[in-house]
Scaffold this motif. Sequence first.
Motif, PDB file in Angstrom:
ATOM      1  N   PRO A 179      -9.230 -48.692  21.432  1.00 19.13           N
ATOM      2  CA  PRO A 179      -8.620 -48.034  22.662  1.00 19.13           C
ATOM      3  C   PRO A 179      -9.922 -48.149  23.962  1.00 19.13           C
ATOM      4  O   PRO A 179     -10.947 -47.927  23.720  1.00 19.13           O
ATOM      5  N   MET A 180      -9.450 -49.043  24.903  1.00 16.13           N
ATOM      6  CA  MET A 180     -10.574 -49.205  26.058  1.00 16.13           C
ATOM      7  C   MET A 180      -9.849 -48.805  27.364  1.00 16.13           C
ATOM      8  O   MET A 180      -8.829 -48.832  27.768  1.00 16.13           O
ATOM      9  N   ARG A 198     -15.988 -40.887  22.094  1.00 14.66           N
ATOM     10  CA  ARG A 198     -15.097 -41.062  23.322  1.00 14.66           C
ATOM     11  C   ARG A 198     -14.321 -42.245  23.208  1.00 14.66           C
ATOM     12  O   ARG A 198     -14.921 -43.248  22.838  1.00 14.66           O
ATOM     13  N   VAL A 199     -13.182 -42.338  24.041  1.00 16.39           N
ATOM     14  CA  VAL A 199     -12.766 -43.858  24.188  1.00 16.39           C
ATOM     15  C   VAL A 199     -13.658 -44.430  25.163  1.00 16.39           C
ATOM     16  O   VAL A 199     -13.952 -43.792  26.401  1.00 16.39           O
ATOM     17  N   PRO A 200     -14.318 -45.527  24.974  1.00 18.29           N
ATOM     18  CA  PRO A 200     -15.116 -46.008  25.920  1.00 18.29           C
ATOM     19  C   PRO A 200     -14.472 -46.661  27.087  1.00 18.29           C
ATOM     20  O   PRO A 200     -13.467 -47.032  27.164  1.00 18.29           O
ATOM     21  N   LYS A 201     -15.347 -46.515  28.255  1.00 19.38           N
ATOM     22  CA  LYS A 201     -14.989 -46.981  29.576  1.00 19.38           C
ATOM     23  C   LYS A 201     -14.993 -48.489  29.527  1.00 19.38           C
ATOM     24  O   LYS A 201     -16.041 -49.099  28.898  1.00 19.38           O
ATOM     25  N   ILE A 202     -14.433 -49.220  30.429  1.00 21.22           N
ATOM     26  CA  ILE A 202     -14.740 -50.718  30.481  1.00 21.22           C
ATOM     27  C   ILE A 202     -16.237 -50.830  30.679  1.00 21.22           C
ATOM     28  O   ILE A 202     -16.799 -50.506  31.639  1.00 21.22           O
ATOM     29  N   GLY A 203     -16.606 -51.920  30.109  1.00 20.28           N
ATOM     30  CA  GLY A 203     -18.069 -52.302  30.354  1.00 20.28           C
ATOM     31  C   GLY A 203     -19.000 -51.469  29.369  1.00 20.28           C
ATOM     32  O   GLY A 203     -20.362 -51.598  29.373  1.00 20.28           O
ATOM     33  N   ARG A 218     -19.985 -46.524  20.653  1.00 21.58           N
ATOM     34  CA  ARG A 218     -19.026 -46.779  19.399  1.00 21.58           C
ATOM     35  C   ARG A 218     -17.646 -46.285  19.512  1.00 21.58           C
ATOM     36  O   ARG A 218     -17.343 -45.347  20.091  1.00 21.58           O
ATOM     37  N   PRO A 219     -16.766 -47.247  19.321  1.00 21.95           N
ATOM     38  CA  PRO A 219     -15.442 -47.196  19.768  1.00 21.95           C
ATOM     39  C   PRO A 219     -14.902 -46.150  18.945  1.00 21.95           C
ATOM     40  O   PRO A 219     -15.209 -46.079  17.754  1.00 21.95           O
ATOM     41  N   LEU A 220     -13.654 -45.655  19.100  1.00 21.95           N
ATOM     42  CA  LEU A 220     -12.947 -44.571  18.379  1.00 21.95           C
ATOM     43  C   LEU A 220     -11.735 -45.510  17.802  1.00 21.95           C
ATOM     44  O   LEU A 220     -10.800 -45.988  18.419  1.00 21.95           O
ATOM     45  N   ALA A 221     -11.779 -45.316  16.701  1.00 25.36           N
ATOM     46  CA  ALA A 221     -10.767 -46.135  15.859  1.00 25.36           C
ATOM     47  C   ALA A 221      -9.419 -45.328  15.637  1.00 25.36           C
ATOM     48  O   ALA A 221      -9.639 -44.072  15.371  1.00 25.36           O
ATOM     49  N   GLU A 263      -8.132 -39.191  24.151  1.00 30.05           N
ATOM     50  CA  GLU A 263      -9.403 -39.643  24.646  1.00 30.05           C
ATOM     51  C   GLU A 263     -10.978 -39.534  23.948  1.00 30.05           C
ATOM     52  O   GLU A 263     -11.982 -39.992  24.461  1.00 30.05           O
ATOM     53  N   GLY A 264     -10.758 -38.924  22.711  1.00 32.59           N
ATOM     54  CA  GLY A 264     -11.974 -38.827  21.906  1.00 32.59           C
ATOM     55  C   GLY A 264     -11.761 -37.776  20.785  1.00 32.59           C
ATOM     56  O   GLY A 264     -10.524 -37.460  20.533  1.00 32.59           O
ATOM     57  N   ILE A 265     -12.784 -37.534  19.891  1.00 31.79           N
ATOM     58  CA  ILE A 265     -12.614 -36.597  19.034  1.00 31.79           C
ATOM     59  C   ILE A 265     -13.992 -35.844  18.631  1.00 31.79           C
ATOM     60  O   ILE A 265     -15.155 -36.734  18.904  1.00 31.79           O
ATOM     61  N   ILE A 266     -14.048 -34.556  18.319  1.00 30.02           N
ATOM     62  CA  ILE A 266     -15.238 -33.919  18.225  1.00 30.02           C
ATOM     63  C   ILE A 266     -15.206 -33.190  16.819  1.00 30.02           C
ATOM     64  O   ILE A 266     -14.140 -32.680  16.512  1.00 30.02           O
ATOM     65  N   SER A 267     -16.121 -33.495  16.223  1.00 28.94           N
ATOM     66  CA  SER A 267     -16.243 -32.862  14.816  1.00 28.94           C
ATOM     67  C   SER A 267     -17.282 -31.693  14.675  1.00 28.94           C
ATOM     68  O   SER A 267     -18.137 -31.455  15.806  1.00 28.94           O
ATOM     69  N   LEU A 268     -17.130 -30.958  13.779  1.00 34.83           N
ATOM     70  CA  LEU A 268     -18.159 -29.799  13.561  1.00 34.83           C
ATOM     71  C   LEU A 268     -19.587 -30.412  13.330  1.00 34.83           C
ATOM     72  O   LEU A 268     -20.595 -29.947  13.855  1.00 34.83           O
ATOM     73  N   SER A 269     -19.804 -31.634  12.903  1.00 39.54           N
ATOM     74  CA  SER A 269     -21.088 -32.097  12.784  1.00 39.54           C
ATOM     75  C   SER A 269     -21.490 -32.366  14.181  1.00 39.54           C
ATOM     76  O   SER A 269     -22.964 -32.440  14.581  1.00 39.54           O
ATOM     77  N   ASP A 270     -20.804 -32.935  15.152  1.00 35.29           N
ATOM     78  CA  ASP A 270     -20.977 -33.449  16.621  1.00 35.29           C
ATOM     79  C   ASP A 270     -21.770 -32.373  17.117  1.00 35.29           C
ATOM     80  O   ASP A 270     -22.769 -32.421  17.904  1.00 35.29           O
ATOM     81  N   VAL A 271     -21.061 -31.079  17.057  1.00 34.17           N
ATOM     82  CA  VAL A 271     -21.338 -29.860  17.758  1.00 34.17           C
ATOM     83  C   VAL A 271     -22.967 -29.276  17.479  1.00 34.17           C
ATOM     84  O   VAL A 271     -23.493 -28.905  18.061  1.00 34.17           O
TER      85      VAL A 271
END
Length: 479
Positions: A22-23, A338-343, A348-351, A464-472
């Motif tokens: 997703p872009m 997060r879903v990367p913005k153009i440019g 790192r892209p979100l699969a 639009e993105g994903i947040i994990s416990l490890s991220d926090v």
Amino acid sequence: MFASAPDSGNGNSGVSRSLLIPMRFVWPYGGSRVFISGSFTRWSEHIPMSPMEGCPTVFQVICSLSPGYHQFKFFVDNEWRHDEHQPFVIGDYGVVNTIFIAREQDMLPPSFSPEMPGRSNMDLDDVSSQMEAAPTISNADLEVSRHRIAAFLSRHTAYELLPESGKVVALDVDIAVKQAFHILHEQGIPVAPLWDSCKGQFVGVLSALDFILILRELGNLGSDLTEEELEMHTISAWKEGKVHISRQMDGNARSYPRRLVCAGPHDSLKDVALKILNGKVATVPITHSSSPDGSFPQLLHLATLSEILKCICRHFKHSSSSLPILQQPICSIPLGTRVPKIGESNRRPLAMLRPNASLGAALSLLVQAEVSSIPIVDENDALIDIYARSDITTLAKDKAYAQIRLDEMSIHQALQLEQDANSFNGQRCQMCLQSDTLHKVMERLANPGTRRLVIVEAGSKRVEGIISLSDVFRFLLGV
């Protein structure tokens, strides 16, 4: 309204055919009606762009593109335009913007850490909320918040995580692998410590990732592992062969088995959290031995980041003002994927995968990208469901793994199988909004069984993105 562009990739692997990146395309120069078209639509379709909430002059759309080179152009109020601030070339359609998306093998991080018909498993509060201008936080406030959280975690120990009553499941290394995964499924647990009676020690863990690797090995034509051998294959035998299999599967030189990460009841909560983060594990066994050499330890508990986060939320519940960062909306914090913005080529892209993608493609992506879950989305990138590593243990029930082919079963079918097996009526997909505060996100992640939140757009549930416990925890501890 958001749309997904057709897949135009030329990949020849199962993952390449199913993987769409997703872009986010943005037109920040105003207009009444804005569309985008490009090589990914074969220039035959105009995809409408939507004004951003709270900023009507900025239009955006998320398109799911296959890896490769793409050209695009904006159609603004019946006039073709290009963005002079983005890369552009002169092509068959005049001056066009360009974007290159790397293939999945070039996008893997060095380390990391559907709702099908008839399902209603997702929960989202305040879906009509408006995104307001995000307040900024100073570095001083950020460091103050981190210092106070670290100080709290350093003062409290793992002993406080021990429940008054309960059970902890451990497995003997000499039982059959098939039986072990049946136990994981029946007990509803994703991981279990392994006990070696000869050594008098806990020597490792058995997790859903092991089952994924085993199923992929069974699917290899040249595999030495057969379904019959799986019935008799012990955990210890599997662990011994895991080095060879893992190196063949993912092509890296990580050493297996890794040393078991344990903690004691008197270790600080900060030390336990860091052991989980640095070990890239979901849980850390809390053990205690009265022997001088540490032999024959007693397994007290399996500590998780969710429990530690719950301690933080409980402690600062009535003094959240002492942590300025808690009131920050997550859109203003570098948190999660997060879903990367153009440019944004450095992000790192979100699969994500469609529900008709094969289970084999999902398992390959879980292993290769070193992620614990994959959002499953529809043609508009709206969240349908999520496929996690732990979902694979469903196939242990009634030897379902022996009756399917990974490349022939779709994710939709796999999730339906789990729903039938578990009679699951709860919420599988936990979501949040970009406008939600960090405090709200932390409270949701502190709920037992919740390991991640999917960031979605209000109303459409577009991912639009994903947040994990490890991220926090990496953010809170600054690691």
